[in-house]
Enzyme design. Structure first.
Site: not given
Ligand SMILES: [Zn+2]
Length: 317
Positions: A136, A173
């Protein structure tokens, strides 16, 4: 020679973000314990992750972002001397303690060192058991437990410093790897294929920012029997066409059925299958070269078992 490297460092355990935070030091203990008790650890070439140099961070991040994190690290050192509270928040989900900056450098350093070792032919592939995760982390900012984008840094290191021409990134993910997309969208040397629960944090990825981002949004409660054909239909033809010279994996295990941070239904067998698909592409086009780095995975039991499954395929066990 061990076929598979395992890069980690005790410093990665010293970064913690407050009591009850799911991205906790025990995640690494769960992985280590599982690999020890199953004997998988014996088959791995275990190495200490070095600290990433600033020039490596700067492959993926702006000077301003790097300096803002360094300033927080310095502030924490000062606070420590005064005996004050020892956490500073970077975003609502992401905090630093006095040990965090060193952990950030170890996590990025693991991916860089694994890349060096794999390209040098010291091992065929490698897994980095590190925290914090990275996918992220955007060029300009930290978010969602991530500060520096370990996988993007390593991929750019392979391109810029080892002269590779094409690298692929696979992200399984449960959350969209928006940071990696932010850093690498439009970079034709990179193909990123991902799958993630949608709609879900960080609420991006359904309008890919460039043609080199191949995203597969998946509704909540989808299981492996539906996800495997999506991978076969969408990821594999693009990977095949791209012919990567090396493959990086953003290996998050929070799409596991038992993981409460997401609502997807993958199990260990699915992680085995996915890893095998990636490995087949790597064998065909990339001399088997894979560097996989831990992203999410918050149910400690499921995390340990899933990493074991992933490593059994990587190491042919
Ligand atoms: Zn994650």
């Amino acid at each position: 020679m061990s076929k598979t490297g395992y890069f980690t460092h005790p410093d990665c355990r010293r970064h913690e973000m407050g009591r009850g935070h799911p991205e906790c030091p025990e995640r690494l203990d769960a992985i280590d314990d599982r690999l020890l008790v199953t004997g998988v650890a014996d088959a791995l070439d275990r190495r200490e992750a070095p600290l990433a140099g600033e020039s490596r961070l700067a492959l993926a991040h702006s000077r301003r972002h790097i300096e803002s994190i360094q300033a927080l690290a310095a502030e924490l050192q000062e606070m420590g001397k005064g005996g004050l509270s020892d956490h500073l928040y970077i975003d609502p989900d992401t905090a630093m303690n006095p040990h965090s900056y060193t952990a950030f450098l170890r996590a990025a350093g693991a991916a860089v060192a694994a890349t060096d070792a794999v390209i040098a032919g010291e091992m065929e592939n490698a897994f980095c058991a590190v925290r914090p995760p990275g996918h992220h982390a955007c060029r300009e900012r930290a978010m969602g437990f991530c500060v520096f984008n370990n996988v993007a840094i390593a991929a750019l290191h392979a391109l810029e410093n080892h002269g590779l021409k094409r690298v692929a990134i696979v992200d399984f993910d449960v959350h969209h790897g928006n940071g990696t997309e932010d850093i690498l969208a439009g970079d034709e040397r990179v193909l990123m294929v991902g799958l993630f629960q949608h709609p879900f944090y960080p609420y991006s990825g359904t309008n890919p920012r460039a043609d080199n981002m191949v995203n597969v949004p998946v509704p909540a409660y989808t299981k492996g029997d539906k996800i495997r054909p999506m991978i076969e239909d969408v990821w594999l033809p693009r990977l095949e066409e791209f012919k990567p010279e090396m493959i990086f994996i953003s290996a998050g295990f929070d799409a596991h059925r038992e993981d409460d941070l997401g609502q997807l239904g993958l199990v260990e067998d699915d992680y085995k299958w996915i890893t095998q698909q990636i490995k087949d592409v790597a064998k065909k086009h990339a001399k088997g070269r894979i560097v996989s780095s831990l992203e999410g995975g918050y149910n400690l039991g499921a995390l340990g078992r899933s990493v074991e499954a992933h490593l059994r395929v990587l190491a042919d066990l």
